[in-house]
Design a protein around this motif. Structure first.
Motif, mmCIF file in Angstrom:
data_model
loop_
_atom_site.group_PDB
_atom_site.id
_atom_site.type_symbol
_atom_site.label_atom_id
_atom_site.label_comp_id
_atom_site.label_asym_id
_atom_site.label_seq_id
_atom_site.Cartn_x
_atom_site.Cartn_y
_atom_site.Cartn_z
ATOM 1 N N PHE A 18 0.827 -1.210 0.000
ATOM 2 C CA PHE A 18 0.000 0.000 0.000
ATOM 3 C C PHE A 18 0.862 1.263 0.000
ATOM 4 O O PHE A 18 1.689 1.469 0.888
ATOM 5 C CB PHE A 18 -0.926 0.000 1.212
ATOM 6 C CG PHE A 18 -1.812 1.208 1.308
ATOM 7 C CD1 PHE A 18 -2.854 1.384 0.418
ATOM 8 C CD2 PHE A 18 -1.597 2.171 2.280
ATOM 9 C CE1 PHE A 18 -3.676 2.503 0.504
ATOM 10 C CE2 PHE A 18 -2.412 3.289 2.376
ATOM 11 C CZ PHE A 18 -3.455 3.454 1.480
ATOM 12 N N ASP A 19 0.659 2.070 -1.030
ATOM 13 C CA ASP A 19 1.346 3.361 -1.200
ATOM 14 C C ASP A 19 2.847 3.245 -1.446
ATOM 15 O O ASP A 19 3.528 4.272 -1.530
ATOM 16 C CB ASP A 19 1.109 4.291 -0.003
ATOM 17 C CG ASP A 19 -0.172 5.115 -0.141
ATOM 18 O OD1 ASP A 19 -0.948 4.861 -1.087
ATOM 19 O OD2 ASP A 19 -0.397 6.006 0.702
ATOM 20 N N VAL A 20 3.409 2.036 -1.569
ATOM 21 C CA VAL A 20 4.849 1.930 -1.781
ATOM 22 C C VAL A 20 5.236 1.112 -3.012
ATOM 23 O O VAL A 20 6.385 1.180 -3.446
ATOM 24 C CB VAL A 20 5.580 1.353 -0.544
ATOM 25 C CG1 VAL A 20 5.374 2.241 0.672
ATOM 26 C CG2 VAL A 20 5.145 -0.071 -0.247
ATOM 27 N N LEU A 21 4.319 0.334 -3.605
ATOM 28 C CA LEU A 21 4.623 -0.456 -4.782
ATOM 29 C C LEU A 21 3.629 -0.157 -5.893
ATOM 30 O O LEU A 21 2.456 0.136 -5.639
ATOM 31 C CB LEU A 21 4.580 -1.959 -4.470
ATOM 32 C CG LEU A 21 5.698 -2.540 -3.616
ATOM 33 C CD1 LEU A 21 5.388 -3.986 -3.257
ATOM 34 C CD2 LEU A 21 7.039 -2.447 -4.334
ATOM 35 N N GLY A 22 4.107 -0.232 -7.133
ATOM 36 C CA GLY A 22 3.227 -0.048 -8.276
ATOM 37 C C GLY A 22 3.939 -0.463 -9.552
ATOM 38 O O GLY A 22 5.158 -0.601 -9.569
ATOM 39 N N PHE A 23 3.152 -0.680 -10.615
ATOM 40 C CA PHE A 23 3.757 -1.000 -11.906
ATOM 41 C C PHE A 23 2.931 -0.401 -13.031
ATOM 42 O O PHE A 23 1.737 -0.104 -12.880
ATOM 43 C CB PHE A 23 3.936 -2.512 -12.093
ATOM 44 C CG PHE A 23 2.662 -3.319 -12.133
ATOM 45 C CD1 PHE A 23 1.967 -3.508 -13.321
ATOM 46 C CD2 PHE A 23 2.173 -3.926 -10.989
ATOM 47 C CE1 PHE A 23 0.802 -4.262 -13.361
ATOM 48 C CE2 PHE A 23 1.020 -4.685 -11.012
ATOM 49 C CZ PHE A 23 0.325 -4.853 -12.208
ATOM 50 N N ALA A 24 3.587 -0.209 -14.173
ATOM 51 C CA ALA A 24 2.959 0.403 -15.340
ATOM 52 C C ALA A 24 2.432 -0.674 -16.279
ATOM 53 O O ALA A 24 3.009 -1.761 -16.389
ATOM 54 C CB ALA A 24 3.955 1.297 -16.069
ATOM 55 N N LEU A 25 1.339 -0.361 -16.966
ATOM 56 C CA LEU A 25 0.717 -1.257 -17.931
ATOM 57 C C LEU A 25 1.046 -0.823 -19.358
ATOM 58 O O LEU A 25 1.188 0.377 -19.637
ATOM 59 C CB LEU A 25 -0.805 -1.259 -17.762
ATOM 60 C CG LEU A 25 -1.350 -1.780 -16.426
ATOM 61 C CD1 LEU A 25 -2.848 -1.517 -16.332
ATOM 62 C CD2 LEU A 25 -1.054 -3.262 -16.276
ATOM 63 N N ASN A 137 1.332 5.346 -7.980
ATOM 64 C CA ASN A 137 0.981 5.349 -9.402
ATOM 65 C C ASN A 137 1.926 6.229 -10.209
ATOM 66 O O ASN A 137 2.314 5.886 -11.332
ATOM 67 C CB ASN A 137 -0.451 5.852 -9.623
ATOM 68 C CG ASN A 137 -1.513 4.871 -9.196
ATOM 69 O OD1 ASN A 137 -2.155 5.049 -8.167
ATOM 70 N ND2 ASN A 137 -1.712 3.830 -9.992
ATOM 71 N N ILE A 138 2.281 7.384 -9.640
ATOM 72 C CA ILE A 138 3.125 8.352 -10.340
ATOM 73 C C ILE A 138 4.481 7.749 -10.704
ATOM 74 O O ILE A 138 4.957 7.870 -11.842
ATOM 75 C CB ILE A 138 3.336 9.610 -9.477
ATOM 76 C CG1 ILE A 138 2.034 10.394 -9.302
ATOM 77 C CG2 ILE A 138 4.434 10.492 -10.063
ATOM 78 C CD1 ILE A 138 1.520 11.044 -10.558
ATOM 79 N N ALA A 139 5.135 7.100 -9.742
ATOM 80 C CA ALA A 139 6.498 6.593 -9.977
ATOM 81 C C ALA A 139 6.550 5.576 -11.113
ATOM 82 O O ALA A 139 7.364 5.722 -12.032
ATOM 83 C CB ALA A 139 7.087 6.025 -8.695
ATOM 84 N N PRO A 140 5.713 4.522 -11.114
ATOM 85 C CA PRO A 140 5.784 3.595 -12.249
ATOM 86 C C PRO A 140 5.363 4.229 -13.560
ATOM 87 O O PRO A 140 5.879 3.866 -14.618
ATOM 88 C CB PRO A 140 4.843 2.457 -11.846
ATOM 89 C CG PRO A 140 3.960 3.018 -10.801
ATOM 90 C CD PRO A 140 4.780 4.038 -10.087
ATOM 91 N N CYS A 141 4.442 5.187 -13.506
ATOM 92 C CA CYS A 141 4.034 5.874 -14.733
ATOM 93 C C CYS A 141 5.216 6.610 -15.355
ATOM 94 O O CYS A 141 5.387 6.622 -16.578
ATOM 95 C CB CYS A 141 2.894 6.846 -14.425
ATOM 96 S SG CYS A 141 2.035 7.484 -15.893
ATOM 97 N N LEU A 142 6.052 7.208 -14.530
ATOM 98 C CA LEU A 142 7.206 7.964 -15.021
ATOM 99 C C LEU A 142 8.415 7.082 -15.320
ATOM 100 O O LEU A 142 9.109 7.282 -16.318
ATOM 101 C CB LEU A 142 7.601 9.025 -13.993
ATOM 102 C CG LEU A 142 6.783 10.313 -14.023
ATOM 103 C CD1 LEU A 142 6.923 11.096 -12.731
ATOM 104 C CD2 LEU A 142 7.214 11.173 -15.200
ATOM 105 N N TYR A 143 8.674 6.101 -14.459
ATOM 106 C CA TYR A 143 9.868 5.271 -14.602
ATOM 107 C C TYR A 143 9.622 4.042 -15.465
ATOM 108 O O TYR A 143 10.548 3.500 -16.054
ATOM 109 C CB TYR A 143 10.363 4.812 -13.233
ATOM 110 C CG TYR A 143 11.092 5.852 -12.427
ATOM 111 C CD1 TYR A 143 12.478 5.803 -12.278
ATOM 112 C CD2 TYR A 143 10.414 6.882 -11.793
ATOM 113 C CE1 TYR A 143 13.151 6.742 -11.517
ATOM 114 C CE2 TYR A 143 11.079 7.833 -11.033
ATOM 115 C CZ TYR A 143 12.442 7.763 -10.900
ATOM 116 O OH TYR A 143 13.113 8.708 -10.153
ATOM 117 N N GLY A 144 8.374 3.567 -15.515
ATOM 118 C CA GLY A 144 8.071 2.301 -16.158
ATOM 119 C C GLY A 144 8.382 1.136 -15.233
ATOM 120 O O GLY A 144 9.053 1.288 -14.202
ATOM 121 N N GLY A 145 7.897 -0.049 -15.591
ATOM 122 C CA GLY A 145 8.161 -1.245 -14.813
ATOM 123 C C GLY A 145 7.551 -1.194 -13.430
ATOM 124 O O GLY A 145 6.530 -0.548 -13.197
#
Length: 314
Positions: A18-25, A137-145
């Motif tokens: 929660f609030d610390v992991l995410g990935f881009a589609l 959401n922001i971090a994976p959107c910008l960095y990818g993966g």
């Protein structure tokens, strides 16, 4: 002096993070056209049918751009937004708007800001959407993966290995507002529950680094957020059980919902999971959209640009 960017959808939390992991589609993605203008400030033009606010302080892209322009005074930016990521879907619609806007603006300004700067600016857009500055959401959107947000104060983004994985997402046509989904969360967690959660977060990160799919599947458990938020999503337990039976490694609520995501090793499994998800919502007579896609390892992408210009900071 214009640029076109594609800003991908994202999955936040990855169940236990929660609030610390995410990935881009890989899909869907918003299309945004930005250009420099003679009038300082932000102009927003919607090119879709979602009727989102165009007042910059009330618009996610506007909030992010206003934050950027505080460090690039005297600049004027117009942004035209065509959203393919439905607002309120739980797959990072607001993050795509915020991240796409600052990447496009940065390209027009000869990339003077770092990715970490862009995350910082885009978080102001998320604050417009949910009242909270978060970056999962922001971090994976910008960095990818896949990204780990180790800290937001100070900002510390850790890109993680992204093993080959297929993603199935179902978006039941109900509304779950991010602010409402945050409001129902418990403010205190028993220590034994927290310990189990920490074990899963560590296990998930280790599984990604080792490409250990069994470990990834075992770690996709949430003892804190999912038990509360899942009550807002009809059919959640049935979708999760049917997806596991179809061969998914595991998954859960995407962001604040209502979308549900599942990870699979193979495309055939991911499509079987999609059919299982659809069958649940067909039985419940709830309309839905389903995506079968991969992880996006690039993040926001500039697809077309004209001459850039160097504008001095004052």
């Amino acid at each position: 002096m214009s640029v076109t960017v594609l800003a991908p959808a994202t999955v936040a939390n990855m169940v236990c993070g929660f609030d610390v992991l995410g990935f881009a589609l890989a899909e869907p993605a918003d299309t945004m056209h930005l250009r420099l203008t003679d009038t300082p400030g932000v102009t927003i033009i919607n090119e879709d049918d979602f009727d989102l606010p165009t007042e910059p302080t009330r618009n996610v892209a506007g909030g992010a751009l206003l934050a950027l322009l505080r460090e690039a005074p005297g600049v004027g930016i117009e942004v035209r937004i065509n959203k393919a990521i439905r607002p309120g879907s739980g797959i990072g619609s607001s993050a795509a708007s915020a991240a796409g806007a600052v990447v496009g603006a940065n390209a027009l300004l000869n990339n003077r800001f770092s990715k970490e700067d862009l995350v910082r600016f885009a978080m102001f857009g998320e604050e417009v959407a949910s009242g909270v500055q978060h970056a999962d959401n922001i971090a994976p959107c910008l960095y990818g993966g896949v990204t780990l947000i180790r800290s937001t104060a100070p900002l510390d983004i850790v890109p993680l290995p992204t093993p080959p994985l297929w993603v199935t997402v179902v978006h039941p046509q109900i509304e779950v507002k991010t602010a409402d989904a945050r409001a129902i969360l418990k403010r205190q967690v028993p220590l034994p529950t927290a310990i189990r959660q920490w074990g899963n977060v560590g296990g998930l990160v280790a599984g990604l680094c080792l490409q250990d799919y069994n470990l990834i599947g075992r770690a996709l458990e949430d003892f804190i957020v999912e038990p509360v938020r899942s009550i807002l999503i009809p059919g959640f337990a049935e979708v999760k059980a049917a997806s596991r039976e179809a061969g998914a490694l595991g998954g859960g609520i995407s962001g604040s919902g209502p979308s549900i995501f599942m990870l699979s090793q193979e495309e055939a499994t991911a499509r079987a999971v999609a059919a299982a998800m659809q069958a649940v919502y067909d039985r419940l007579s709830i309309a839905q959209f389903t995506y079968v896609t991969r992880m996006n390892t690039e993040g926001v992408r500039v697809v077309r640009s004209t001459e850039q210009v160097e504008i001095p900071l004052f």
